[in-house]
Motif scaffolding. Sequence first.
Motif, PDB file in Angstrom:
ATOM      1  N   SER A   1       0.832  -1.210   0.000  1.00  0.00           N
ATOM      2  CA  SER A   1       0.000   0.000   0.000  1.00  0.00           C
ATOM      3  C   SER A   1       0.863   1.255   0.000  1.00  0.00           C
ATOM      4  N   GLU A   2       1.932   1.239   0.795  1.00  0.00           N
ATOM      5  CA  GLU A   2       2.846   2.376   0.831  1.00  0.00           C
ATOM      6  C   GLU A   2       3.517   2.588  -0.524  1.00  0.00           C
ATOM      7  N   VAL A   3       3.971   1.506  -1.135  1.00  0.00           N
ATOM      8  CA  VAL A   3       4.649   1.588  -2.429  1.00  0.00           C
ATOM      9  C   VAL A   3       3.696   2.148  -3.479  1.00  0.00           C
ATOM     10  N   ARG A   4       2.464   1.654  -3.466  1.00  0.00           N
ATOM     11  CA  ARG A   4       1.484   2.148  -4.438  1.00  0.00           C
ATOM     12  C   ARG A   4       1.185   3.627  -4.222  1.00  0.00           C
ATOM     13  N   ALA A   5       1.101   4.052  -2.978  1.00  0.00           N
ATOM     14  CA  ALA A   5       0.864   5.472  -2.697  1.00  0.00           C
ATOM     15  C   ALA A   5       2.036   6.308  -3.198  1.00  0.00           C
ATOM     16  N   GLU A   6       3.251   5.836  -2.989  1.00  0.00           N
ATOM     17  CA  GLU A   6       4.435   6.552  -3.476  1.00  0.00           C
ATOM     18  C   GLU A   6       4.412   6.637  -5.003  1.00  0.00           C
ATOM     19  N   MET A   7       4.060   5.520  -5.646  1.00  0.00           N
ATOM     20  CA  MET A   7       4.017   5.506  -7.103  1.00  0.00           C
ATOM     21  C   MET A   7       2.957   6.470  -7.614  1.00  0.00           C
ATOM     22  N   GLN A   8       1.827   6.535  -6.926  1.00  0.00           N
ATOM     23  CA  GLN A   8       0.756   7.453  -7.327  1.00  0.00           C
ATOM     24  C   GLN A   8       1.234   8.900  -7.224  1.00  0.00           C
TER      25      GLN A   8
ATOM     26  N   GLU B   1       4.311   9.924  -7.441  1.00  0.00           N
ATOM     27  CA  GLU B   1       5.384  10.169  -8.399  1.00  0.00           C
ATOM     28  C   GLU B   1       4.901  10.171  -9.837  1.00  0.00           C
ATOM     29  N   ARG B   2       3.732   9.583 -10.084  1.00  0.00           N
ATOM     30  CA  ARG B   2       3.232   9.456 -11.454  1.00  0.00           C
ATOM     31  C   ARG B   2       2.967  10.826 -12.038  1.00  0.00           C
ATOM     32  N   PRO B   3       3.550  11.089 -13.200  1.00  0.00           N
ATOM     33  CA  PRO B   3       3.296  12.396 -13.820  1.00  0.00           C
ATOM     34  C   PRO B   3       1.852  12.496 -14.286  1.00  0.00           C
ATOM     35  N   ARG B   4       1.295  13.652 -14.108  1.00  0.00           N
ATOM     36  CA  ARG B   4      -0.066  13.859 -14.596  1.00  0.00           C
ATOM     37  C   ARG B   4      -0.037  13.899 -16.103  1.00  0.00           C
ATOM     38  N   SER B   5      -1.097  13.409 -16.695  1.00  0.00           N
ATOM     39  CA  SER B   5      -1.150  13.410 -18.155  1.00  0.00           C
ATOM     40  C   SER B   5      -1.283  14.839 -18.664  1.00  0.00           C
ATOM     41  N   ARG B   6      -0.943  15.019 -19.917  1.00  0.00           N
ATOM     42  CA  ARG B   6      -1.059  16.353 -20.504  1.00  0.00           C
ATOM     43  C   ARG B   6      -2.501  16.825 -20.478  1.00  0.00           C
ATOM     44  N   ARG B   7      -3.435  15.899 -20.686  1.00  0.00           N
ATOM     45  CA  ARG B   7      -4.840  16.291 -20.681  1.00  0.00           C
ATOM     46  C   ARG B   7      -5.217  16.908 -19.343  1.00  0.00           C
ATOM     47  N   THR B   8      -4.780  16.281 -18.260  1.00  0.00           N
ATOM     48  CA  THR B   8      -5.084  16.792 -16.927  1.00  0.00           C
ATOM     49  C   THR B   8      -4.315  18.074 -16.663  1.00  0.00           C
TER      50      THR B   8
END
Length: 159
Positions: free
Chosen positions: A137-144, A146-153
């Motif tokens: 859960s911690e790893v997934r939260a970190e990945m979320q 760090e994930r770049p927002r899409s250009r659309r967003t």
Amino acid sequence: AIHESTTDDRRSAMESLRADTDARLAEVLTPAQMEELFASRENRRARRVQRRRERAEDRFDVLAERLELADSQVEPVREILAASRAEGRAVFEALREEELERDEMRARAQEQMAIIRSETEAQLSGVLTPAQMATLSEVRAEMQDERPRSRRTRFRDRS
């Protein structure tokens, strides 16, 4: 205008543009040059696919290390995650086949992906310890985060 079009409409427009571009290139390039162009495109596509596979392997290796997976856990976790990715891809492929508006497609994809995530969590909890599930859960939260927002967003009007 393009945001209201369906995925099939956008795909069709891109295919039409590519065909038009290829026809125009064929007017000025030799057949050998056209062949080289097509081979180059295919090579780029193959390299992209290979890089995607390598990145997935690298991410799994990092995850396995962070979770401190026992040897007996590695393959079951790998298989569960691979099956989850395959299900996710199947959802998107099926939705692409339907002629949906962008917002409808996004809503249905989010709904179906939530189900897949829930099923994946249940399967993983049968293989991982509670401490490993907490780390996951911690790893997934970190990945979320760090994930770049899409250009659309990123470029959407926020008024």
